[in-house]
Design an enzyme around this catalytic site. Structure first.
Site, PDB file in Angstrom:
ATOM      1  N   TYR A  24       0.738  -1.288  -0.015  1.00  0.00           N
ATOM      2  CA  TYR A  24      -0.071  -0.031  -0.019  1.00  0.00           C
ATOM      3  C   TYR A  24       0.815   1.289   0.101  1.00  0.00           C
ATOM      4  O   TYR A  24       0.184   2.319   0.199  1.00  0.00           O
ATOM      5  CB  TYR A  24      -1.062   0.137   1.426  1.00  0.00           C
ATOM      6  CG  TYR A  24      -1.921  -1.128   1.252  1.00  0.00           C
ATOM      7  CD1 TYR A  24      -2.941  -1.446   0.369  1.00  0.00           C
ATOM      8  CD2 TYR A  24      -1.906  -2.017   2.130  1.00  0.00           C
ATOM      9  CE1 TYR A  24      -3.587  -2.397   0.300  1.00  0.00           C
ATOM     10  CE2 TYR A  24      -2.804  -3.375   2.004  1.00  0.00           C
ATOM     11  CZ  TYR A  24      -3.724  -3.495   1.161  1.00  0.00           C
ATOM     12  OH  TYR A  24      -4.516  -4.549   1.068  1.00  0.00           O
ATOM     13  N   HIS A  81     -15.132  -7.178  -0.614  1.00  0.00           N
ATOM     14  CA  HIS A  81     -15.128  -8.679  -1.127  1.00  0.00           C
ATOM     15  C   HIS A  81     -16.391  -9.370  -0.656  1.00  0.00           C
ATOM     16  O   HIS A  81     -16.447 -10.572  -1.070  1.00  0.00           O
ATOM     17  CB  HIS A  81     -13.762  -9.188  -0.693  1.00  0.00           C
ATOM     18  CG  HIS A  81     -12.509  -8.698  -0.930  1.00  0.00           C
ATOM     19  ND1 HIS A  81     -12.206  -8.234  -2.585  1.00  0.00           N
ATOM     20  CD2 HIS A  81     -11.574  -7.871  -0.292  1.00  0.00           C
ATOM     21  CE1 HIS A  81     -11.097  -7.450  -2.404  1.00  0.00           C
ATOM     22  NE2 HIS A  81     -11.017  -7.274  -1.388  1.00  0.00           N
ATOM     23  N   HIS A 101      -9.316   1.078  -5.401  1.00  0.00           N
ATOM     24  CA  HIS A 101      -8.413   0.256  -4.686  1.00  0.00           C
ATOM     25  C   HIS A 101      -7.083   0.407  -4.943  1.00  0.00           C
ATOM     26  O   HIS A 101      -6.692   0.822  -5.929  1.00  0.00           O
ATOM     27  CB  HIS A 101      -8.515  -1.106  -4.719  1.00  0.00           C
ATOM     28  CG  HIS A 101      -9.848  -1.686  -4.556  1.00  0.00           C
ATOM     29  ND1 HIS A 101     -10.214  -2.070  -3.162  1.00  0.00           N
ATOM     30  CD2 HIS A 101     -11.170  -1.776  -5.289  1.00  0.00           C
ATOM     31  CE1 HIS A 101     -11.500  -2.708  -3.167  1.00  0.00           C
ATOM     32  NE2 HIS A 101     -11.902  -2.426  -4.340  1.00  0.00           N
TER      33      HIS A 101
HETATM   34  C1  DQA Z   1      -7.737  -2.639  -0.678  1.00  0.00           C
HETATM   35  C2  DQA Z   1      -7.659  -3.964  -1.173  1.00  0.00           C
HETATM   36  C3  DQA Z   1      -8.414  -4.855  -0.223  1.00  0.00           C
HETATM   37  O1  DQA Z   1      -8.447  -6.035  -0.691  1.00  0.00           O
HETATM   38  C4  DQA Z   1      -8.050  -4.801   0.943  1.00  0.00           C
HETATM   39  O2  DQA Z   1      -8.714  -5.639   2.005  1.00  0.00           O
HETATM   40  C5  DQA Z   1      -7.680  -3.476   1.496  1.00  0.00           C
HETATM   41  C6  DQA Z   1      -7.179  -2.496   0.718  1.00  0.00           C
HETATM   42  C7  DQA Z   1      -6.966  -1.622  -1.387  1.00  0.00           C
HETATM   43  O3  DQA Z   1      -7.053  -0.646  -1.334  1.00  0.00           O
HETATM   44  O4  DQA Z   1      -6.029  -2.148  -2.429  1.00  0.00           O
HETATM   45  O5  DQA Z   1      -7.972  -3.359   2.789  1.00  0.00           O
HETATM   46  O6  DQA Z   1      -9.085  -2.213  -0.752  1.00  0.00           O
END
Ligand code: DQA
Length: 147
Positions: A24, A81, A101
């Site tokens: 991230y 999800h 995302h």
């Molecule tokens: C997310 C992707 C999701 O799978 C994960 O649970 C997150 C962050 C993203 O921004 O890439 O918490 O939403």
């Protein structure tokens, strides 16, 4: 249509900067909010911003923007999800919805390939890091200008 756009982050996104930086990035949510605020200013948009760990809190925040924001930019995090409740709230929102995302969810674990809330979104961006939110804001600006 209202020139207000609200960005809503789901669970765990308050830990950006220290949470899995390899996935991230190392920038914090406060840095994201600052980038968005400055971009919103240059686009002539009013910006709302919130982060909620709880499903009910996120739903309440979505519904509170009915009749207020013209567009929601939402990253429901893990709720993306499986949460039919968040999906229903997004369907009940009366403006446009862009789901964002940070990571490329389709290139990760199998369970992340199931995207429930995205079915209620008008547009979807994944894998572009913080840039995805900024592009979503630009697109929101165009959507709102088009009425
Ligand atoms: C997310 C992707 C999701 O799978 C994960 O649970 C997150 C962050 C993203 O921004 O890439 O918490 O939403």
């Amino acid at each position: 249509m209202s020139r207000r756009v609200t960005v809503l982050n789901g669970p765990g996104l308050g830990q950006l900067g220290t949470r899995e930086p390899g996935v991230y990035g190392d920038r914090t949510q406060d840095e994201l909010a600052e980038l968005l605020l400055s971009k919103a200013g240059s686009l002539g948009l009013e910006l709302g911003f919130g982060q909620f760990d709880g499903e009910g809190d996120l739903i309440a925040a979505i519904l509170a923007e009915n009749g207020r924001s013209g567009c929601l930019i939402v990253n429901p995090a893990a709720y993306s999800h499986y949460s039919l409740a968040v999906m229903d709230a997004l369907r009940a929102f009366d403006g446009k919805v862009i789901e964002v995302h940070i990571s490329q969810v389709l290139a990760r674990e199998e369970f992340r390939k199931k995207l429930v809330t995205a079915e209620a979104a008008d547009a979807f961006i994944a894998g572009m890091g913080f840039e995805g939110y900024l592009l979503a804001l630009e697109y929101a600006s165009r959507l709102l200008a088009a009425g």
